[in-house]
Design an enzyme around this catalytic site. Structure first.
Site, PDB file in Angstrom:
ATOM      1  N   GLU A  71       0.839  -1.185   0.000  1.00 34.18           N
ATOM      2  CA  GLU A  71       0.000   0.000   0.000  1.00 34.18           C
ATOM      3  C   GLU A  71       0.877   1.239   0.000  1.00 34.18           C
ATOM      4  O   GLU A  71       1.969   1.232   0.566  1.00 34.18           O
ATOM      5  CB  GLU A  71      -0.973   0.015   1.177  1.00 34.18           C
ATOM      6  CG  GLU A  71      -0.335   0.086   2.543  1.00 34.18           C
ATOM      7  CD  GLU A  71      -1.343   0.104   3.683  1.00 34.18           C
ATOM      8  OE1 GLU A  71      -2.475  -0.394   3.524  1.00 34.18           O
ATOM      9  OE2 GLU A  71      -0.983   0.630   4.753  1.00 34.18           O
ATOM     10  N   LYS A  83      -5.634  10.933   5.979  1.00 32.25           N
ATOM     11  CA  LYS A  83      -4.599  10.097   5.349  1.00 32.25           C
ATOM     12  C   LYS A  83      -5.305   9.128   4.411  1.00 32.25           C
ATOM     13  O   LYS A  83      -6.312   8.523   4.780  1.00 32.25           O
ATOM     14  CB  LYS A  83      -3.831   9.326   6.427  1.00 32.25           C
ATOM     15  CG  LYS A  83      -2.818   8.330   5.900  1.00 32.25           C
ATOM     16  CD  LYS A  83      -2.150   7.656   7.095  1.00 32.25           C
ATOM     17  CE  LYS A  83      -1.385   6.439   6.754  1.00 32.25           C
ATOM     18  NZ  LYS A  83      -0.853   5.771   7.942  1.00 32.25           N
TER      19      LYS A  83
END
Length: 161
Positions: A71, A83
């Site tokens: 990721e 985020k």
């Protein structure tokens, strides 16, 4: 097919403390330590916790879903406490998804409390059949719960001193 699932959880700690845990690399280290039944390893592949950082998550054998994924932190807004991370290799992309993005938002609720809003955005090719259980927010909600418990424990320890 595009979709999203959401979850909210009150954290009972100030938003700044929650952001310190969830806004960078700390949550990855925490889940590796406190969730060995789910996460075998969380490795920093590239970066320092800012935008562009890549983590490799290796799941414990036997956990349903992918065995590992990479990721990438694609957005970090410390001012708004948002985020976003996106799967860029393996994992859900190998299971028929063309997009799998997680958005974490720490919302200030008061001086001593905050809310963690989590959203999973996903896209699947129309012709693909995807296991519906992979679209559950529950695994992410469990991570947020582990983070919440850690924050509360840490705060109690500091106040006891």
């Amino acid at each position: 097919m595009f979709g999203e699932v959401e979850h909210e959880l009150e954290l009972h700690v100030p938003a700044s403390e929650a952001w310190d845990l969830f806004g960078g690399l700390a949550i990855g280290k925490l889940v590796e330590k406190e969730m060995p039944e789910k996460f075998q390893k969380v490795e920093l592949i590239e970066g320092d916790g800012g935008v562009g950082t890549i983590l490799k998550l290796t799941f414990t054998p036997g956990v349903p879903g992918p065995t590992s994924l990479n990721e990438k932190f694609i957005k970090i807004d410390a001012e708004k406490r948002i985020k976003e991370v996106e799967v860029v290799e393996g994992g859900y992309l190998d299971l028929g998804f063309t997009l799998y993005r997680i958005r974490l938002e720490v919302i200030e609720k008061g001086e001593e409390s905050s809310i963690m809003k989590t959203t999973i955005e996903y896209e699947v090719k129309e012709e693909e059949e995807v296991d519906a259980s992979l679209l559950s927010i529950k695994p992410l909600a469990n991570i947020i719960e582990v983070g919440k418990n850690y924050l509360i424990r840490t705060r109690a320890t500091k106040e006891a001193k």
